[in-house]
Design a protein around this motif. Structure first.
Motif, PDB file in Angstrom:
ATOM      1  N   ARG A 122       0.828  -1.206   0.000  1.00  0.00           N
ATOM      2  CA  ARG A 122       0.000   0.000   0.000  1.00  0.00           C
ATOM      3  C   ARG A 122       0.860   1.253   0.000  1.00  0.00           C
ATOM      4  N   ARG A 123       1.942   1.209   0.782  1.00  0.00           N
ATOM      5  CA  ARG A 123       2.813   2.377   0.832  1.00  0.00           C
ATOM      6  C   ARG A 123       3.433   2.685  -0.505  1.00  0.00           C
ATOM      7  N   ALA A 172       2.310   1.847  -3.368  1.00  0.00           N
ATOM      8  CA  ALA A 172       1.276   2.334  -4.298  1.00  0.00           C
ATOM      9  C   ALA A 172       0.956   3.800  -4.046  1.00  0.00           C
ATOM     10  N   SER A 173       0.829   4.160  -2.754  1.00  0.00           N
ATOM     11  CA  SER A 173       0.449   5.556  -2.511  1.00  0.00           C
ATOM     12  C   SER A 173       1.609   6.498  -2.818  1.00  0.00           C
ATOM     13  N   LEU A 225       1.387   7.093  -6.360  1.00  0.00           N
ATOM     14  CA  LEU A 225       0.255   7.989  -6.613  1.00  0.00           C
ATOM     15  C   LEU A 225       0.670   9.445  -6.402  1.00  0.00           C
ATOM     16  N   MET A 226       1.366   9.695  -5.295  1.00  0.00           N
ATOM     17  CA  MET A 226       1.785  11.070  -5.006  1.00  0.00           C
ATOM     18  C   MET A 226       2.741  11.578  -6.071  1.00  0.00           C
TER      19      MET A 226
END
Lengths: 367, 659
Positions: free
Chosen positions: A92-93, A95-96, A99-100
């Motif tokens: 998740r990290r 991926a985010s 995203l950022m």
């Protein structure tokens, strides 16, 4: 270039700030349950304390305690297992972070690219005023003067410089105000008073108002030779219906005119106009044949005077029109020709003459 | 370059807000605290960027950078510095930027209040807040961009609307916006809680300070706006039931109800569903207000932007946030655990009654505001709903509410004693009634309802004072004991008393307006005009030149019952850049009353003068200030202080001692 460097730095800083908690954030789950438990525990303690101070009845305290205890139990039941550092949390990290790294610059560049103007420098007032020089924007000089006067409203000299500029720009209202300020703060000055009178007249659409007349009278009192003031006072007489007195004053003005005066022509034109008005009234009363005669005589008089030399555009226009209306085409054509020769230096006047000739269909038959 | 940096910062803030809306939400759903904590840093970053952008716009204004279209349209190089500064938000684009600035400021504050908020709730609220920010940043960037450039730059700007060139503009919009936007936080909390499905006393505790903060600023903003209208418009009126005023009044009424219902929720863990709904509605009304003011559906001082594209955009925002949250509410609210039941006679029941009345009052204002708009939309007929409508609907709802307010205030939690509460208020009621009767006898033939209104106001003030006194003063105790009891009394109790007394003061001021009087005459120097207790004598009319305006200033001698007071000046100004006139009323405060002079047109050698006698009018705004002070006291209550151990008296302190 400089700008893009700054924008890039801003983007970098923003993304860095967003990424920071991902690398330093705590990995355990939420501690809400503990928070809730401490809340209800202190609520219970509170009740005990109030009971000790006799601030609550025994029965109510019992009920309140039971209620808080129920809530405490409920909160304890909600307890969840802390997540810990697990494989999915790492995914998740990542991926985010991705995203950022993509979303933030993408939005910023897209929106800024659509609406921004990166090539345009700032143009604050101070910088524009400093850009002095011969090519300086006139409006900016004006803005500078206005700013100066806004700060020093009692600067009579400033007002006296600004007022004629307004007058020339056709801002009669402001011109009148500026002249008035110059008069108010400065020494009595005949030219400023005459200017004030003129501005007020023009503001009123050419009517000599009582205010204007006061200013003009004041100007003449200070300097009986003030031509501008005398001219407008004469116009005032005409306006009052006293054409003869107006003409007399204007002729007196011409007689007093210094030889180098450049305004005599317009005074003469005005005299003629006043007389013309008076004459026209007289002529209109004549029988048909005599009237034609009288008009022809007046036109011939104008032609004769213009033939001697000089003549302004309005005068020539009047002559050409008159000749044409009277049906004397050759004379009209001759007038056009002479006018073109006389006004050869003035391109605008030539254009006006040509336009007039076109309008009246005065074409020299080609040889 | 400064303008471009500001523009880019705004675009960057949009990107950051998208992250703020997505990542923390993901974190909440997945129970991942690291992701959730991105919300805080995103909120802070986004605030920093919007602040940078706002500063850039301020710099453009202060330096009169006429290559920025917005500066040209609303500023002039001769404006005094303070108005160059306030021009920033004296127009549509700039004020929307201020809106977003305050929105992100609240986000940043939520991010910073680490210890007073459960992290889950904080992350969820920040995500919702981020979504609101995305919507409004997009609105600013796409339809109301304040950083549009012009090339070549014009030499001079078009000046700010003269009515707005006033210190009022420096204060009124920021206050009002802090109020409006502050309710976005309660909205965010409510939606976050609905998504999460956990709503309890903790939630109420967390939300209450934000509600109070927003309410305080909204109170001040409305009061300031009303005073500004009073002295700037030159009609002597202070409230017009204008749709724009109503737009700020509706969230205030709903917010007032919310403040009261969160108390019940915090103390008794009940009234949850209603409180959540109120939180949603309050912000929805704020959004509706923004829509009404910004879309150009009506024309007023505030409608400096009427562009259909903007109206549609805000309408979409409105529909999304209001519709979305209400749908969420309909879906999730039935799943919420209900709290305990109430005894019919108890403080919580009294607060429910308060909420019912306030909600009804809000609904009447809502109908009065929207009915003309809808009617015009459907039939094209233009009607205006004014004071008569509100006197017939709003006032009858408010009066019973205010009459029972003191009783509710002195009821105990859980199980109250109605008879006791009535007895405790009997003295205040008797005194107020006596005062009203004395007034009626004294002002025979005058307005009948006004003395009763004053009596009502007095009742509120006295009962608040007596209520405090009863808690502090006990028999056989010296002043030292009183002092220590006063210190021991929770700040929220002080806040309650102040806020309710403030309402009373405002009511007195409003009721006293019935005795105000007005006189109009054309005066030449030396002539006099009398209205009520005041007489003015026109001394002189002189021209005067300001930095960017010219004025005709009339000086008056002012007499009060034969005694001369300090003289008074009123003027008419013409702002040169726009050629627009404004009136500057001359106001002399005399005790709590005011003499108010405004100038009309000059006619045959004289000037039209209006003189008003406004008895006790200052109380209206003093009352609002006292209300806000009460809110402030309540806000500083121990239990809201950051990181302080919880130490309030939820059940006992406000219950009556068992004697």
């Amino acid at each position: 270039m400089m700008l893009w460097a700054i924008l890039a730095a801003m983007t970098g800083a923003a993304i860095f700030a967003l990424l920071w908690p991902l690398s330093h954030g705590r990995t355990e789950g939420f501690a809400d349950v503990a928070d809730a438990r401490s809340l209800y525990r202190s609520q219970l303690k509170e009740i005990d304390r109030d009971l000790a101070r006799n601030l609550i009845g025994v029965g109510e305290a019992e009920a309140a305690r039971a209620e808080a205890a129920r809530r405490l139990l409920r909160a304890a039941n909600d307890e969840e297992r802390p997540a810990g550092e697990t494989e999915p949390s790492l995914r998740r990290r990542r991926a985010s972070s991705a995203l950022m790294l993509s979303v933030v610059p993408l939005f910023a560049l897209l929106v800024y690219g659509l609406y921004g103007s990166p090539d345009l420098p700032d143009q604050p007032l101070a910088a524009r005023l400093e850009k002095a020089g011969p090519h300086q924007d006139f409006a900016i000089i004006l803005a500078r003067m206005e700013a100066h006067l806004a700060a020093n409203p009692a600067d009579a000299r400033g007002w006296s410089l600004l007022a004629p500029i307004y007058l020339r720009q056709g801002r009669f209202d402001e011109a009148a105000k500026a002249f008035a300020a110059a008069v108010r703060y400065g020494k009595p000055d005949t030219d400023l008073l005459a200017g004030l009178g003129e501005a007020r007249i023009l503001e009123a659409g050419g009517v000599v108002t009582a205010d204007a007349r006061d200013a003009l009278a004041e100007a003449v009192k200070l300097d009986p030779k003030n031509a501008r003031a005398r001219y407008y006072l004469a116009i005032a007489k005409e306006q009052d219906g006293d054409g003869e007195a107006a003409v007399a004053s204007l002729q007196q003005l011409l007689a007093d005119a210094p030889p180098e005066a450049d305004w005599t022509a317009s005074v003469r034109a005005r005299i003629e106009q006043i007389q013309g008005d008076a004459g026209r009234k007289a002529v209109a009363a004549l029988p048909e044949a005599e009237r034609q005669q009288a008009i022809r005589g007046m036109v011939d008089g104008l032609a004769a005077r213009l033939a001697e030399g000089g003549g302004t555009l309005p005068e020539w226009t009047r002559l050409i029109r008159a000749r044409s209306v009277l049906g004397d085409k050759p004379a009209a054509l001759a007038a056009v020709k002479t006018a073109r020769e006389r006004l050869a230096q003035d391109a605008a006047a030539l254009a006006a003459i040509d336009a007039l000739a076109n309008e009246l269909a005065l074409k020299e038959t080609a040889p | 370059m400064i303008a471009e940096i500001g523009h880019y910062a705004l675009a960057l803030a949009l990107g950051v807000s998208v992250i703020q809306a997505l990542v923390p939400f993901w974190g909440v759903v997945r129970q991942d605290r690291a992701l959730a904590s991105v919300g805080s840093s995103a909120a802070l970053t986004s605030f920093g960027l919007v602040a940078l952008s706002f500063l850039a716009l301020v710099a453009s204004y202060v330096r009169s950078d006429f290559s920025v279209a917005n500066v040209v349209a609303n500023s002039h190089s001769t404006q005094p510095l303070i108005f160059k500064f306030t021009s920033v938000w004296g127009n549509h684009e700039g004020s929307m930027l201020l809106w977003v600035l305050i929105l992100t400021l609240f986000g940043a504050l939520v991010a910073l209040s680490r210890n007073s908020l459960p992290p889950r709730l904080r992350a969820g609220a920040l995500a919702v807040q981020g979504l609101v920010a995305v919507a409004f940043l997009a609105f600013v960037l796409f339809t109301s961009n304040p950083f549009q450039r012009l090339s070549p730059a014009p030499a001079e700007g078009q000046d700010l609307n003269p009515i707005l060139q006033d210190l009022g503009l420096a204060i009124h919009p920021p206050l009002l916006y802090i109020g409006y936007v502050g309710f976005s936080i309660t909205y965010a909390f409510a939606v976050a809680a609905l998504i999460d499905g956990r709503i309890d006393a903790m939630w109420a505790r967390a939300v209450r300070p934000w509600t109070l903060l927003a309410w305080i600023f909204l109170t001040l903003g409305i009061a300031m706006g009303s005073y500004w209208a009073y002295y700037e418009l030159g009609w002597g009126g202070w409230w017009f039931w204008d749709p724009v005023e109503n737009a700020s009044f509706m969230p205030w009424l709903a917010g007032t109800a919310l403040i009261h219902s969160t108390v019940v929720m915090e103390k008794r863990d009940s009234l949850k569903v209603w409180t959540i709904l109120l939180a949603i509605l309050t912000f929805s009304l704020s959004l509706l207000g923004t829509f009404i003011v910004r879309s150009g559906v009506l024309t007023s001082v505030h409608s400096f932007a009427s562009d259909p594209a903007r109206g549609v955009f805000i309408l979409l925002i409105l529909v999304f946030f209001v519709g979305g949250s209400l749908t969420l509410f309909a879906w999730r609210a039935p799943l919420l655990r209900q709290g305990g039941l109430f005894a019919p006679i108890s403080r919580e029941s009294a607060l429910v009654v308060n909420n019912v009345f306030l909600a009804t009052a809000c609904a009447t204002v809502f109908v009065g505001t929207l009915y003309p708009l809808v009617l015009e939309l459907l039939t094209g007929a233009k009607i205006s709903v004014g004071a008569p409508f509100y006197n017939a609907t709003f006032v009858p709802v408010m009066v019973p509410l205010l009459l029972i307010l003191p009783i509710g205030q002195s009821l105990a939690w859980k199980r109250g004693d109605l008879l006791g509460a009535a007895q405790r208020n009997a003295a205040a009621f008797g005194l107020a009634l006596l005062a009203a009767l004395a007034l009626i006898a004294f002002t025979q033939g005058g307005p009948v309802l006004a003395p009763l209104g004053i009596g009502l106001g007095l009742f509120l003030v006295l009962s608040a004072v007596f209520d405090l006194g009863e808690r502090i003063v006990t028999r056989a105790s010296g002043w030292r004991a009183v002092l220590s009891r006063a210190k021991g009394l929770p700040r929220s109790a002080w806040g309650t008393a102040f806020a309710h007394a403030g309402v009373g003061l405002s009511i007195i001021g409003i009721a006293a307006a019935a005795w105000s009087s007005e006189a109009i005459a054309v005066l030449k120097p030396g002539e006099r005009l009398t209205s009520g207790r005041y007489t003015v004598v026109l001394e002189s009319v002189t021209p005067r030149t300001g930095p960017n305006f010219r004025a005709e200033v009339a000086r008056f001698q002012l007499f009060f019952g034969g005694r001369e007071l300090e003289s008074i000046e009123a003027s008419k100004r013409i702002y040169t850049a726009r050629g627009m006139p404004t009136t500057e009323a001359g106001i002399r405060t005399h005790g709590l009353s005011q003499a108010y002079v405004s100038l009309g047109e000059a006619q045959d050698g004289g000037v039209a003068v209006r003189l008003y006698d406004k008895p006790l009018i200052l109380l209206i705004w003093i009352g609002a200030l006292v209300m806000a002070l009460g809110g402030g006291l309540s806000l500083t209550d121990r239990r809201f202080r950051l990181a302080a151990p919880r130490r309030a008296a939820p059940v006992a302190a406000q219950a009556q001692p068992a004697e």
